[in-house]
Enzyme design. Sequence first.
Site, PDB file in Angstrom:
ATOM      1  N   THR A  90      40.926  55.164  40.698  1.00  0.00           N
ATOM      2  CA  THR A  90      41.618  55.253  42.126  1.00  0.00           C
ATOM      3  C   THR A  90      40.769  55.054  43.357  1.00  0.00           C
ATOM      4  OG1 THR A  90      41.229  57.613  42.650  1.00  0.00           O
ATOM      5  CG2 THR A  90      43.145  57.086  41.055  1.00  0.00           C
ATOM      6  N   ASP A  91      41.502  54.702  44.241  1.00  0.00           N
ATOM      7  CA  ASP A  91      40.787  54.788  45.685  1.00  0.00           C
ATOM      8  C   ASP A  91      40.485  56.201  45.902  1.00  0.00           C
ATOM      9  OD1 ASP A  91      39.448  54.227  47.911  1.00  0.00           O
ATOM     10  OD2 ASP A  91      40.966  52.412  48.507  1.00  0.00           O
ATOM     11  N   TRP A  92      39.948  56.413  47.015  1.00  0.00           N
ATOM     12  CA  TRP A  92      39.704  57.989  47.050  1.00  0.00           C
ATOM     13  C   TRP A  92      40.801  58.622  47.647  1.00  0.00           C
ATOM     14  CZ3 TRP A  92      36.112  55.944  44.733  1.00  0.00           C
ATOM     15  CH2 TRP A  92      35.007  56.325  44.603  1.00  0.00           C
ATOM     16  N   GLY A  93      41.441  59.692  46.829  1.00  0.00           N
ATOM     17  CA  GLY A  93      42.590  60.387  47.212  1.00  0.00           C
ATOM     18  C   GLY A  93      43.814  59.607  46.951  1.00  0.00           C
ATOM     19  N   ALA A  94      43.883  58.519  45.998  1.00  0.00           N
ATOM     20  CA  ALA A  94      45.140  57.655  45.926  1.00  0.00           C
ATOM     21  C   ALA A  94      45.885  57.943  44.704  1.00  0.00           C
ATOM     22  CB  ALA A  94      44.590  56.518  45.845  1.00  0.00           C
TER      23      ALA A  94
END
Length: 768
Positions: free
Chosen positions: A286-290
């Site tokens: 994931t992208d950060w917090g996705a």
Amino acid sequence: MHAIAGLTGLLAGVSLSYAAPTHENITSDAYFYGQSPAVYPSPEGTGSGAWASAYEKAKAFVANLTPEEKVNLTAGTDADNGCSGNIPAIPRLNFPGLCVSDAGNGLRSTDHVNAWSSGIHTGASWNKDLAQKRGLHMGSEYHKKGVNVLLGPVVGPLGRIAEGGRNWEGFSVDPYHSGLLVYETIRGIQAAGVGTSTKHYIANEQETNRNPESTDGIDVAAVSSNIDDKTMHELYLWPFQDVVRAGSVSIMCSYQRINNSYGCQNSKTLNGLLKTELGFQGYVMTDWGAQHGGIASSNAGLDMVMPSSTLWNSNLTDAIANGTMEASRLDDMATRIIASWYQMNQDAGFPSPGVGMPADVYAPHQAIIGKSSDSRKVLLQSAIEGHVLVKNKNNTLPLKSPEMISVFGYDAKGPDSLGFALEWLSYSPAIQPNHTLIVGGGSGGNSPAYISAPLDALQQQVIEDGSSILWNISAQDPEVDPNTDACLVFINSYATEGYDRAGLVDEGSDELVTNVASKCSNTIVTIHNAGIRLVNNWIDHENVTAVIFAHLPGQDSGRALVELLYGRSNPSGKLPYTVAKSADDYGALLHPKLPEGQYGLFPQDDFSEGVYIDYRAFDKQGIEPQFEFGFGLSYTTFDYSGLNIGQVSDNSTSRYPPSAAIQEGGNPHLWDVILRVSVDITNSGPVAGDEVAQLYVGIPNGPVRQLRGFEKVNIPVGQTVTVEFALGRRDLSTWDVVAQEWLLQSGTYQVYVGRSSRDLPLQGEFTI
């Protein structure tokens, strides 16, 4: 091994037809259910081809893990280092964990590393060999610092929206151009023993509403990129196909929704397109917090969550126990992650993860030197080749032994202070007013070992020449010495992650240019631009004699520019985007999409233009650009002749062998050579130079022309070289949404070769 046959139903196209709403505002995402087809189960990695040994080792490793240890591999954790993310160690099996760090233009938030030229700058170089060398040398810095995975490079956004805030991180607005450069970049980085997590997958074309937002108790979902199957394949998936073929060990899924399903739990794009159709063997991060869902995201094909997960952890083992997730899915997640570690040979001789990434760079720590003297030549050459000369009236450049030069503009000087990361502005102004722009803002930033600003480099040149230099960096309407030989004006155009740009011009900067030009008959403008920058307010001013789009060169910015200004290097860059005469020429693709009307809580961005973005749209609509895609001047001239088009035997319009096993990147027959084209190029000018020969193809029932070949060649004065292009089946095919195949088209194909997308002196055709 996955076979192509039988995928038609699994990979069916996405419809963009919506049922009419029965109420004014849509308040539940249930309204959108089914717009992104469900593709289950998540395919297991096959360990085919180059991955065979890594998978064999990984499966043996995972077989010895406890369920909790498998789960721990799938989500980031806190660690006492400066890595962007960490996977915990498993000491009993001698697995030291993983350090993953930003980004695609050099390490950030650490010391003793270089700030490399950005993606857009590499795109402007059009140099595949240099892209690989840049990747190799940059990757070696990550290796020395104990970074297992580089969070990059970027091919999403592609650059659909002209004001896109992160367009500068990618290479080009053209998928073919971007695909070849990312392929070479990945090969270079991973040759250094560092994995890549190529991003942002997929159709991540704006920063506005990229994440869900809540204001005054009102929740607004992330924007949805609504895209049909044909457009997906021919534009946005195209460079990711090259990413997978290059062997990228990881792919980062994006924040926004795709056909109203979040990118990191979209089973169509992850299970269907990426892991099945393209045969991806690595892991999805994931992208950060996705991450927006728990078990749903793992079943949809997500393998790793960063920087941590509150939705997985023991929930994964609980899901296996209650039957909502198969145990084999967790095994596959862990296997893909460990196989990537083995694939990069990081099980032997790799530094301790994060050893060169101190948690606090200002506290005492061991100095781990990432940069190397071996990289200096590539670092400088990368900076030089991304400059694009777009105007050179009366051969103003190169400068001819000037006795006095005058320098103006906020972009000429270096920053007042330099830490371990350049300032990330918490908003998106039109310009970076405090210093020269060498990189954009956000996680794609980097940590320079030094900054060679234009003013510094020019002063050094003046010292060596025994000439004179005057400067006024701050004045908006400066005085100009009438005896100056040249007035050099430096402006920039800023962009950053988290925001889309407010526009493509800056009135203050334009006013500065015209003020200087009104007093100086030899005004040379340099723009450090993090994306498209319009110049229509002054480009035709009679005293503006030369203009350079300098893009984002990294820490060698000033040195590179002076090499070009004084003629020690010949400009060879070409634009990787179209510069319009007016912002309105970009039409609906100028601004990001905003929440509106019935979709106020669920922003919708319909990609209804299909494949017609940038130069394809300008060609279709008959719009004359200021500077076309692929344009760039040189200090010499090149003549084209001798177009030869030679077909090979296998040019059937029928489907390629349906029994072919999927390899990394899809059906291997897509790269069968169908056409060979050659041209002769002669350097008819006064100095040696590099020319980027560009080949465009007009496919029946498609855009007027599409880039399908480019080669950068050095040609001495008076010499002629033959440039050859090999076009594969994919290059000449279109995506058939019914057959779910790339198919050649019956009819006459047009072939164009020349200096840019609109300067094409050679034209021919062939028939299939």
